[in-house]
Design a protein around this motif. Structure first.
Motif, mmCIF file in Angstrom:
data_model
loop_
_atom_site.group_PDB
_atom_site.id
_atom_site.type_symbol
_atom_site.label_atom_id
_atom_site.label_comp_id
_atom_site.label_asym_id
_atom_site.label_seq_id
_atom_site.Cartn_x
_atom_site.Cartn_y
_atom_site.Cartn_z
ATOM 1 N N CYS A 157 0.847 -1.179 0.000
ATOM 2 C CA CYS A 157 0.000 0.000 0.000
ATOM 3 C C CYS A 157 0.891 1.241 0.000
ATOM 4 C CB CYS A 157 -0.955 0.012 1.186
ATOM 5 S SG CYS A 157 -0.212 0.116 2.817
ATOM 6 N N ALA A 158 0.348 2.327 -0.513
ATOM 7 C CA ALA A 158 1.142 3.533 -0.675
ATOM 8 C C ALA A 158 0.261 4.768 -0.544
ATOM 9 C CB ALA A 158 1.833 3.532 -2.040
ATOM 10 N N VAL A 159 0.902 5.848 -0.142
ATOM 11 C CA VAL A 159 0.231 7.133 0.021
ATOM 12 C C VAL A 159 0.852 8.149 -0.936
ATOM 13 C CG1 VAL A 159 -0.209 9.065 1.572
ATOM 14 C CG2 VAL A 159 -0.320 6.734 2.444
ATOM 15 N N ARG A 160 -0.001 8.848 -1.630
ATOM 16 C CA ARG A 160 0.447 9.948 -2.493
ATOM 17 C C ARG A 160 0.013 11.254 -1.839
ATOM 18 N NH1 ARG A 160 1.412 12.465 -7.391
ATOM 19 N NH2 ARG A 160 -0.303 13.574 -8.368
ATOM 20 N N ARG A 161 0.958 12.135 -1.560
ATOM 21 C CA ARG A 161 0.628 13.390 -0.877
ATOM 22 C C ARG A 161 0.041 14.397 -1.853
ATOM 23 N NH1 ARG A 161 5.879 14.903 2.513
ATOM 24 N NH2 ARG A 161 6.799 14.279 0.507
ATOM 25 N N SER A 162 -1.058 14.002 -2.403
ATOM 26 C CA SER A 162 -1.757 14.836 -3.365
ATOM 27 C C SER A 162 -3.185 14.319 -3.473
ATOM 28 C CB SER A 162 -1.065 14.764 -4.726
ATOM 29 O OG SER A 162 -1.846 15.378 -5.728
ATOM 30 N N SER A 163 -4.081 15.195 -3.881
ATOM 31 C CA SER A 163 -5.469 14.786 -4.116
ATOM 32 C C SER A 163 -5.697 14.379 -5.578
ATOM 33 C CB SER A 163 -6.422 15.921 -3.757
ATOM 34 O OG SER A 163 -6.149 17.066 -4.551
ATOM 35 N N VAL A 164 -4.639 14.500 -6.374
ATOM 36 C CA VAL A 164 -4.734 14.172 -7.800
ATOM 37 C C VAL A 164 -4.434 12.696 -7.995
ATOM 38 C CG1 VAL A 164 -3.831 14.633 -10.104
ATOM 39 C CG2 VAL A 164 -4.083 16.516 -8.438
ATOM 40 N N MET A 165 -5.338 12.016 -8.629
ATOM 41 C CA MET A 165 -5.198 10.576 -8.847
ATOM 42 C C MET A 165 -3.962 10.261 -9.694
ATOM 43 S SD MET A 165 -6.314 7.533 -8.438
ATOM 44 C CE MET A 165 -7.904 7.802 -7.666
ATOM 45 N N SER A 166 -3.313 9.180 -9.365
ATOM 46 C CA SER A 166 -2.189 8.711 -10.167
ATOM 47 C C SER A 166 -2.089 7.202 -10.064
ATOM 48 C CB SER A 166 -0.877 9.343 -9.713
ATOM 49 O OG SER A 166 0.213 8.807 -10.458
ATOM 50 N N THR A 167 -1.670 6.581 -11.149
ATOM 51 C CA THR A 167 -1.424 5.149 -11.173
ATOM 52 C C THR A 167 0.070 4.841 -11.275
ATOM 53 O OG1 THR A 167 -1.620 5.016 -13.576
ATOM 54 C CG2 THR A 167 -3.646 4.757 -12.294
ATOM 55 N N ILE A 168 0.893 5.848 -11.137
ATOM 56 C CA ILE A 168 2.341 5.714 -11.326
ATOM 57 C C ILE A 168 3.038 5.633 -9.979
ATOM 58 C CG2 ILE A 168 4.396 6.749 -12.332
ATOM 59 C CD1 ILE A 168 2.525 8.087 -14.362
ATOM 60 N N GLY A 169 3.810 4.603 -9.792
ATOM 61 C CA GLY A 169 4.410 4.328 -8.501
ATOM 62 C C GLY A 169 5.304 5.419 -7.949
ATOM 63 N N PHE A 170 6.135 6.010 -8.793
ATOM 64 C CA PHE A 170 7.083 6.994 -8.269
ATOM 65 C C PHE A 170 6.412 8.277 -7.820
ATOM 66 C CE2 PHE A 170 7.303 10.158 -11.544
ATOM 67 C CZ PHE A 170 7.167 9.524 -12.764
ATOM 68 N N ARG A 171 5.162 8.424 -8.104
ATOM 69 C CA ARG A 171 4.421 9.594 -7.631
ATOM 70 C C ARG A 171 3.834 9.383 -6.245
ATOM 71 N NH1 ARG A 171 1.526 11.278 -13.372
ATOM 72 N NH2 ARG A 171 3.415 12.209 -14.287
ATOM 73 N N TYR A 172 4.060 8.214 -5.673
ATOM 74 C CA TYR A 172 3.622 7.948 -4.319
ATOM 75 C C TYR A 172 4.789 8.168 -3.365
ATOM 76 C CZ TYR A 172 -0.845 6.244 -5.945
ATOM 77 O OH TYR A 172 -2.094 6.168 -6.506
ATOM 78 N N ASP A 173 4.482 8.691 -2.201
ATOM 79 C CA ASP A 173 5.523 9.171 -1.310
ATOM 80 C C ASP A 173 5.876 8.234 -0.164
ATOM 81 O OD1 ASP A 173 3.649 11.841 -2.086
ATOM 82 O OD2 ASP A 173 5.813 12.052 -2.387
ATOM 83 N N PHE A 174 4.923 7.453 0.276
ATOM 84 C CA PHE A 174 5.167 6.556 1.400
ATOM 85 C C PHE A 174 4.660 5.161 1.053
ATOM 86 C CE2 PHE A 174 6.492 9.947 4.039
ATOM 87 C CZ PHE A 174 5.649 11.017 3.796
ATOM 88 N N TRP A 175 5.391 4.167 1.543
ATOM 89 C CA TRP A 175 5.095 2.778 1.215
ATOM 90 C C TRP A 175 5.137 1.894 2.452
ATOM 91 C CZ3 TRP A 175 4.169 1.168 -3.856
ATOM 92 C CH2 TRP A 175 4.363 2.149 -4.838
ATOM 93 N N GLY A 176 4.303 0.867 2.431
ATOM 94 C CA GLY A 176 4.373 -0.144 3.454
ATOM 95 C C GLY A 176 5.415 -1.191 3.118
ATOM 96 N N GLN A 177 5.530 -2.183 3.977
ATOM 97 C CA GLN A 177 6.533 -3.239 3.811
ATOM 98 C C GLN A 177 6.031 -4.375 2.918
ATOM 99 O OE1 GLN A 177 9.797 -3.098 4.972
ATOM 100 N NE2 GLN A 177 9.106 -0.993 5.229
ATOM 101 N N GLY A 178 4.759 -4.451 2.724
ATOM 102 C CA GLY A 178 4.208 -5.455 1.825
ATOM 103 C C GLY A 178 3.662 -6.676 2.539
#
Length: 124
Positions: free
Chosen positions: A96-117
């Motif tokens: 799971c990942a969090v993107r610090r934006s309200s704009v939708m994105s499907t691109i991984g590098f645009r997400y800022d925080f990630w879980g361990q999986g």
């Protein structure tokens, strides 16, 4: 400190269902886009699903559309991925990942925080 913790993975048979959870903490996330990605060893990380802050907008990879459902509970700081009709090709570590934006994105590098999986294995 932002923290994301996934759970709910496991070993299931083709056609079974699983529900993944992602608990997030350390920030105010109600307006941010949240997403699920997955990665199988030897393959690139791929987008699975994403949801905007008020759950009005969702996006799914073509490979999971109609089988997976993403949802979130902002009051509890938790996000879910309901996975139905699982297939062997769904086998992967799910993040799971969090993107610090309200704009939708499907691109991984645009997400800022990630879980361990959490590992999902679909096998007969």
């Amino acid at each position: 400190q932002v923290q994301l913790v996934e759970s709910g993975g496991g070993l299931v048979q083709p056609g079974d269902s699983l529900r993944l959870s992602c608990v997030y903490s350390g920030g105010t996330f109600y307006s941010y886009v949240l997403g699920w990605f997955r990665q199988d060893p030897g393959k690139e990380r791929e987008f699975v699903a994403a949801i905007n802050g008020n759950s009005v907008i969702t996006r799914y990879a073509d490979s999971v559309a109609g089988r997976f459902t993403i949802s979130r509970d902002n009051a509890k700081n938790i996000m879910y991925l309901q996975m139905n009709s699982l297939k062997p090709e769904d086998t992967a570590v799910y993040y799971c990942a969090v993107r610090r934006s309200s704009v939708m994105s499907t691109i991984g590098f645009r997400y800022d925080f990630w879980g361990q999986g959490t590992q999902v294995t679909v096998s007969a």
